[in-house]
Design an enzyme around this catalytic site. Sequence first.
Site, PDB file in Angstrom:
ATOM      1  N   GLU A 329      42.095  36.729  44.101  1.00  0.00           N
ATOM      2  CA  GLU A 329      43.423  36.300  44.416  1.00  0.00           C
ATOM      3  C   GLU A 329      43.752  35.317  43.475  1.00  0.00           C
ATOM      4  OE1 GLU A 329      44.576  34.758  48.256  1.00  0.00           O
ATOM      5  OE2 GLU A 329      43.524  36.398  49.491  1.00  0.00           O
ATOM      6  N   ASP A 476      34.944  38.999  47.463  1.00  0.00           N
ATOM      7  CA  ASP A 476      35.570  38.926  48.767  1.00  0.00           C
ATOM      8  C   ASP A 476      35.572  40.289  49.495  1.00  0.00           C
ATOM      9  OD1 ASP A 476      36.742  38.561  51.282  1.00  0.00           O
ATOM     10  OD2 ASP A 476      38.613  37.471  50.394  1.00  0.00           O
ATOM     11  N   ASN A 478      35.619  40.734  52.766  1.00  0.00           N
ATOM     12  CA  ASN A 478      36.376  40.864  53.941  1.00  0.00           C
ATOM     13  C   ASN A 478      35.568  41.773  55.171  1.00  0.00           C
ATOM     14  OD1 ASN A 478      38.902  39.418  53.964  1.00  0.00           O
ATOM     15  ND2 ASN A 478      39.743  41.022  52.569  1.00  0.00           N
TER      16      ASN A 478
END
Length: 589
Positions: A329, A476, A478
Amino acid sequence: MWQRLRAALGRLRAGGPAPGPVPAGMERAVVRCVPAEPKLSLRLVLPDGSTRHMQRDQAEPLGRALARLAATAAKGRAKAAKKSKKARAEPGEEAAAAGGEAAAVPAVRLFSRDGLAVAEEVPNAAAWQDGAVLQVGEARYRVERNPPAVTELRLPRSLLAGFPVCPKVSAEFAAPRHCVFRWYRQRRPADGEGGGGDAAWVEEAAGTERVFTPCNALVGLRLKLRCTPGDGERRYGQPCEVESSGPVEAGPGACTFDSRHLYTRKVCGHGSVRTVSYNILADTYAQTEFSRTVLYPYCAPYALEIDYRQNLLKKELAGYSADLICLQEVDKSVFVDSLAPALDAFGLEGLFKIKEKQHEGLATFYRRDKFSLLSQHDIAFSEALLSDPLHKELCDKLAEYPAVREKVLQRSSVLQVSVLQSATDPSKKICVANTHLYWHPKGGNIRLIQIAVALSHLKHVACDLHPSIPVIFCGDFNSTPSSGTYSFISSGGIAEDHEDWVSNGEEERCNMPLTHPFKLQSACGEPAYTNYVGGFHGCLDYIFIDKTALEVEQVIPLPSHEEVTTHQALPSVSHPSDHIALICDLKWK
């Protein structure tokens, strides 16, 4: 063209008397000449005080450029004379003063460093050499060809006491590490007028590096930075200055990462690799009404501002003294304008992979004195699945499930893969992968397809292109430790009847067995959480390592639950993201 120009250098000849010794205080004639560009530029201040910036073809004979310069100098001289006469004229004599004779064209010649006049047929690119002397009438100029120059110097908008200020520095014919930096603070009334120099500014004794950390005593004062560009070969250009747009402000006090920095004060030895994985919360997601009112209503609005969060983030990352940093991100503008220049100042080189159709992506940083970059093998999952023969079998299986296939192909998720070589032991290479998988809680089946593509691609890189190099896979994901994705990565396979294949209901059922050849383990184990927001907390981030080749030396403890929840949840005034960085020291077995 450049072969002809080099040959032309041999045609320099004496064409008149040498200009004599070069005075130390001689004016500068700055020439910018780059092989890839058709024109060169010449910038100087003429004897009449006017600044001239000329663009000339590199292949043009020198004589034409000198003739144009002579005509320009004559015009300037005439204009200056006219202005002077007009100022001295009596009220009725203005018209006569305005009419005077045209100024004589001054002699303009160029002399080599050896004192020989440069022949007028020599091409511009070969004629204008560093150290040459340009004579315009009685005035003489030292030619500086491609001198070091600052092209951009910028300070962050938000300055906090105790947090490093990392300016953005762009330079031509120079490198930031060879530049000379001087930091100044605004003068207080109590300082008096002594000390010389600029009356408005006081030089900071500790401010001689690119990165400057203002102390609490500077709260309320603005900063100024002077950068003198250098090329590492004892050539320095004209200094450039920038002032902060606002004053230094007080910091937030204790931050969640302060205690972690106690474990990472020094860069670890050459046999070890300190690795960080961190979702830093993209500004494109933090700065929305939904984020402020629904996702993070407990976070003070100013603490969601990108400049504020960047202060915290740069201090946090710099304090980890890492060798590898994998970030998710990352806004493109944040990488270019903030993180890359800041971490460059701490010895880290950055690579960026943007998500298609998005403004954010992945960033991988590596320590320059420990690693060099051998190759990059980044992919977008959807594109690779359709076009790379590596994934044909998976793609054919997926064709049986059109609803799932469509969803997979709509995702913009990417994989960043960098092959690095040890600077001290060239036999040691490492494959560093970084990703951010699909986010939806019911998207377990989509994540399984994405990770299958990722591991197949990594097999190609780490087994086929660079046989037997170990893998570090950060990101990440998730996925919690109970998920199919985590199980697949850790165990090497997943059954076709795993519950995650129906994570979004029977309509999107997708059953297929998957395997991969790696022996991967989570270097930081399975923390209670790496993501802590108001409505959810859980472990979503991992650093997976090849356990056949690498082992864990130490895992840097995560912040305590009390630290994480001091301001209810994350992000907060003392933590820049809704995720927590994972940090571990690894070594080759």
